[in-house]
Design an enzyme around this catalytic site. Structure first.
Site, PDB file in Angstrom:
ATOM      1  N   ARG A 127       0.677  -0.739  -0.009  1.00  0.00           N
ATOM      2  CA  ARG A 127       0.305  -0.196  -0.170  1.00  0.00           C
ATOM      3  C   ARG A 127       0.605   1.796  -0.217  1.00  0.00           C
ATOM      4  O   ARG A 127       0.822   1.932  -0.135  1.00  0.00           O
ATOM      5  CB  ARG A 127      -1.211  -0.199   1.263  1.00  0.00           C
ATOM      6  CG  ARG A 127      -1.634  -0.895   1.071  1.00  0.00           C
ATOM      7  CD  ARG A 127      -2.848  -0.558   0.343  1.00  0.00           C
ATOM      8  NE  ARG A 127      -3.318  -0.053   0.257  1.00  0.00           N
ATOM      9  CZ  ARG A 127      -4.620   0.459  -0.422  1.00  0.00           C
ATOM     10  NH1 ARG A 127      -5.324  -0.014  -1.453  1.00  0.00           N
ATOM     11  NH2 ARG A 127      -5.294   1.532  -0.940  1.00  0.00           N
ATOM     12  N   HIS A 166      -4.082  -1.643  -8.606  1.00  0.00           N
ATOM     13  CA  HIS A 166      -5.079  -2.221  -6.990  1.00  0.00           C
ATOM     14  C   HIS A 166      -4.512  -2.744  -6.481  1.00  0.00           C
ATOM     15  O   HIS A 166      -3.284  -3.741  -6.785  1.00  0.00           O
ATOM     16  CB  HIS A 166      -6.370  -3.248  -7.844  1.00  0.00           C
ATOM     17  CG  HIS A 166      -6.949  -3.941  -7.172  1.00  0.00           C
ATOM     18  ND1 HIS A 166      -7.717  -3.286  -5.821  1.00  0.00           N
ATOM     19  CD2 HIS A 166      -6.788  -4.738  -6.316  1.00  0.00           C
ATOM     20  CE1 HIS A 166      -8.591  -4.077  -4.727  1.00  0.00           C
ATOM     21  NE2 HIS A 166      -7.495  -4.999  -5.093  1.00  0.00           N
TER      22      HIS A 166
END
Length: 149
Positions: free
Chosen positions: A85, A115
């Site tokens: 992330r 993603h």
């Protein structure tokens, strides 16, 4: 070791960014344990993005993600979800940190190149949705002793 799901989206495929994105992920110490280039079936896209069904962008998102191939992958490493992330960056590329994948390569919220699962629970759900267990290969790399205490 923790695993997470990542998907290089159609915009990155069309812009020939797969190698650069994977290189950034691997340089951060995450290990690729499963990968496939595929055109996403409508049903898989709908299930993957089921949390967004009531949002105004849902239809466009499904159309986009099924419009061209994606590169789906599972990576493994210590704190894989948080690490990925961080290197991916914020959803909106204009708000993403320079040096992050989206900060450097993303164009808009709808064309943000990748993603990544947002939690350990989401990662497990998404890995199970996109991969069979036999498609994943855990292995020890000599570098692991240098990366992890």
């Amino acid at each position: 070791m923790e695993r997470t799901f990542l998907m290089i989206k159609p915009d990155a495929i069309q812009r020939n960014l797969v190698g650069e994105i994977i290189s950034r992920i691997e340089r951060k110490g995450l290990k690729l344990v499963g990968a496939k280039l595929m055109t996403v079936p409508q049903a898989l896209a709908e299930e993957h993005y089921s949390e967004h069904t009531d949002k105004p962008f849902y239809g466009k998102l499904i159309s986009f993600i099924t419009s061209a191939p994606v590169f789906a992958m599972v990576v493994e490493g210590e704190d894989a979800v948080d690490v990925s992330r961080h290197i991916i960056g914020k959803t909106n590329p204009s708000e993403a940190t320079p040096g992050s994948i989206r900060g450097d390569l993303g164009l808009t919220v709808g064309r943000n190149v990748i993603h990544g699962s947002d939690s350990v629970e989401s990662a497990q759900r998404e890995i199970n949705l996109w991969f069979k267990e036999e498609e994943l290969s855990s292995y020890e790399a000599p570098r692991d002793t240098w990366l992890y205490e």
